[in-house]
Design a protein around this motif. Structure first.
Motif, short mmCIF file in Angstrom:
data_model
loop_
_atom_site.label_atom_id
_atom_site.label_comp_id
_atom_site.label_asym_id
_atom_site.label_seq_id
_atom_site.Cartn_x
_atom_site.Cartn_y
_atom_site.Cartn_z
N HIS A 122 0.82 -1.21 0.00
CA HIS A 122 0.00 0.00 0.00
C HIS A 122 0.86 1.26 0.00
N CYS A 123 1.92 1.26 0.79
CA CYS A 123 2.77 2.45 0.88
C CYS A 123 3.60 2.64 -0.38
N CYS A 124 4.14 1.56 -0.94
CA CYS A 124 4.89 1.68 -2.19
C CYS A 124 3.99 2.19 -3.31
N ARG A 125 2.79 1.65 -3.40
CA ARG A 125 1.85 2.07 -4.44
C ARG A 125 1.53 3.56 -4.31
N ALA A 126 1.41 4.04 -3.07
CA ALA A 126 1.11 5.46 -2.87
C ALA A 126 2.29 6.35 -3.21
N ALA A 127 3.50 5.88 -2.96
CA ALA A 127 4.69 6.72 -3.13
C ALA A 127 5.22 6.74 -4.55
N LEU A 128 5.10 5.64 -5.28
CA LEU A 128 5.83 5.48 -6.53
C LEU A 128 5.43 6.46 -7.64
N PRO A 129 4.15 6.75 -7.87
CA PRO A 129 3.84 7.67 -8.97
C PRO A 129 4.52 9.03 -8.83
N GLY A 130 4.50 9.59 -7.63
CA GLY A 130 5.13 10.88 -7.42
C GLY A 130 6.65 10.80 -7.53
N MET A 131 7.24 9.74 -6.97
CA MET A 131 8.68 9.57 -7.08
C MET A 131 9.10 9.49 -8.55
N ALA A 132 8.37 8.69 -9.32
CA ALA A 132 8.70 8.52 -10.73
C ALA A 132 8.54 9.83 -11.49
N ALA A 133 7.51 10.58 -11.19
CA ALA A 133 7.28 11.86 -11.88
C ALA A 133 8.39 12.85 -11.58
N ARG A 134 8.89 12.84 -10.34
CA ARG A 134 9.96 13.76 -9.94
C ARG A 134 11.35 13.20 -10.26
N ILE A 165 8.16 -9.64 0.37
CA ILE A 165 8.71 -8.28 0.36
C ILE A 165 9.94 -8.20 -0.53
N THR A 166 10.80 -9.24 -0.49
CA THR A 166 12.00 -9.19 -1.32
C THR A 166 11.65 -9.30 -2.80
N GLY A 167 10.63 -10.09 -3.14
CA GLY A 167 10.18 -10.14 -4.53
C GLY A 167 9.64 -8.81 -5.00
N MET A 168 8.87 -8.14 -4.15
CA MET A 168 8.35 -6.82 -4.47
C MET A 168 9.49 -5.82 -4.64
N THR A 169 10.48 -5.91 -3.77
CA THR A 169 11.63 -5.01 -3.82
C THR A 169 12.34 -5.11 -5.17
N ARG A 170 12.60 -6.33 -5.62
CA ARG A 170 13.28 -6.52 -6.90
C ARG A 170 12.43 -6.00 -8.06
N SER A 171 11.13 -6.24 -7.99
CA SER A 171 10.24 -5.79 -9.07
C SER A 171 10.22 -4.27 -9.17
N ILE A 172 10.15 -3.60 -8.02
CA ILE A 172 10.15 -2.14 -8.03
C ILE A 172 11.48 -1.62 -8.57
N ALA A 173 12.58 -2.24 -8.15
CA ALA A 173 13.90 -1.82 -8.63
C ALA A 173 13.97 -1.90 -10.15
N ARG A 179 13.50 5.56 -13.83
CA ARG A 179 12.89 6.84 -13.46
C ARG A 179 13.45 7.39 -12.16
N GLY A 180 14.66 6.97 -11.82
CA GLY A 180 15.36 7.58 -10.71
C GLY A 180 15.00 7.06 -9.34
N VAL A 181 14.28 5.95 -9.26
CA VAL A 181 13.84 5.40 -7.97
C VAL A 181 14.64 4.13 -7.67
N THR A 182 15.23 4.07 -6.50
CA THR A 182 15.87 2.84 -6.04
C THR A 182 15.00 2.18 -4.99
N CYS A 183 15.08 0.85 -4.93
CA CYS A 183 14.32 0.09 -3.94
C CYS A 183 15.19 -1.06 -3.46
N ASN A 184 15.42 -1.10 -2.17
CA ASN A 184 16.27 -2.11 -1.57
C ASN A 184 15.61 -2.65 -0.31
N ALA A 185 16.09 -3.80 0.15
CA ALA A 185 15.55 -4.41 1.36
C ALA A 185 16.66 -4.66 2.37
#
Length: 251
Positions: A122-134, A165-173, A179-185
């Motif tokens: 839920h938190c990643c979904r809320a944060a990612l659009p704005g992070m990607a846009a910026r 969570i680790t699978g989600m982390t790799r997918s987001i990465a 688009r300038g977003v890093t995701c690590n666990a």
């Protein structure tokens, strides 16, 4: 070296004064981040006061409350640039017993998933659009060695969620790296917190380091991954367990 200075950071699950979430929040605040801390109970306000940070009560298993949290942070501090997903494992006022996989009820299984993976989603979904846009974002997911690396008898639901969570982390990465977003666990092992049992503390003494870890040691790793300068580290799983998972024979 700009570190995290001036960045808007949100740390979830930061209500316990002796917990990993609050230690991470303290490290970010010391680095000059503009900080919001959140948890499910009113004691989060005391943590916010200690750090001079914004505090917000939210149940992150509820998407509507997550949306309200992100809107409140943006209104007071600005859009979230650093997200540390620490909420999970336990929730104040709720006791979930251990059990073997075939013994889980649908309700208990769903609770584990809600608490340990849905909160992060839920938190990643809320944060990612704005992070990607910026074209800037740092997401640090606090997982566990339990699930991705090892497991414990009776903890199949928790282990499954933490591995997710680790699978989600790799997918987001992969999806948001361009688009300038890093995701690590970060994967903690035996860490001495106020919720640790005597058995867990004893297990920590059998690591190669010879003691359980401290929340501040996990926080140092999370802080590194949140830095501006950590821009080429993404999709990584950073184990923080005193070497416990490299030894076959323990004790």
């Amino acid at each position: 070296m700009t570190g995290v200075a001036g960045r808007v950071a949100l740390v979830t699950g930061a209500g316990a004064p002796g917990g990993i979430g609050f230690a991470i929040a303290r490290a970010l605040a010391a680095g000059g981040a503009r900080l919001c801390v959140t948890a499910t109970t009113g004691r989060i306000h005391a943590r916010g006061e200690e750090l001079g940070a914004m505090s917000h009560i939210a149940d992150l298993t509820d998407p509507a409350q997550v949306a309200g949290l992100f809107a409140a942070v943006e209104a007071q501090l600005g859009p979230v640039e650093i997200l540390v997903n620490n909420a999970g494992m336990v929730q104040t006022g709720l006791d979930v017993p251990r059990g073997h996989l075939a013994d889980w009820t649908d309700e208990v299984w769903a609770h584990h998933m809600a608490l340990n993976i849905n909160t992060t989603f839920h938190c990643c979904r809320a944060a990612l659009p704005g992070m990607a846009a910026r074209r800037f974002g740092r997401i640090v997911n606090i997982s566990s060695v339990t699930g991705p690396v090892v497991t414990i008898d009776g903890s199949s639901a928790y282990a499954t969620a933490k591995a997710a969570i680790t699978g989600m982390t790799r997918s987001i990465a992969l999806e948001y790296g361009p688009r300038g977003v890093t995701c690590n666990a970060v994967l903690p092992g035996w860490i001495a917190t106020e919720s640790s049992s005597p058995e867990e503390i004893a297990a920590g003494t059998r690591t190669p380091v010879g003691r359980p870890g401290r929340p501040e040691e996990v926080a140092a790793c999370a802080l590194f991954l949140a830095l501006d300068e950590a821009s080429y580290v993404t999709g990584a799983m950073l184990v923080v367990d005193g070497g416990n998972t490299v030894q076959e024979m323990k004790g």
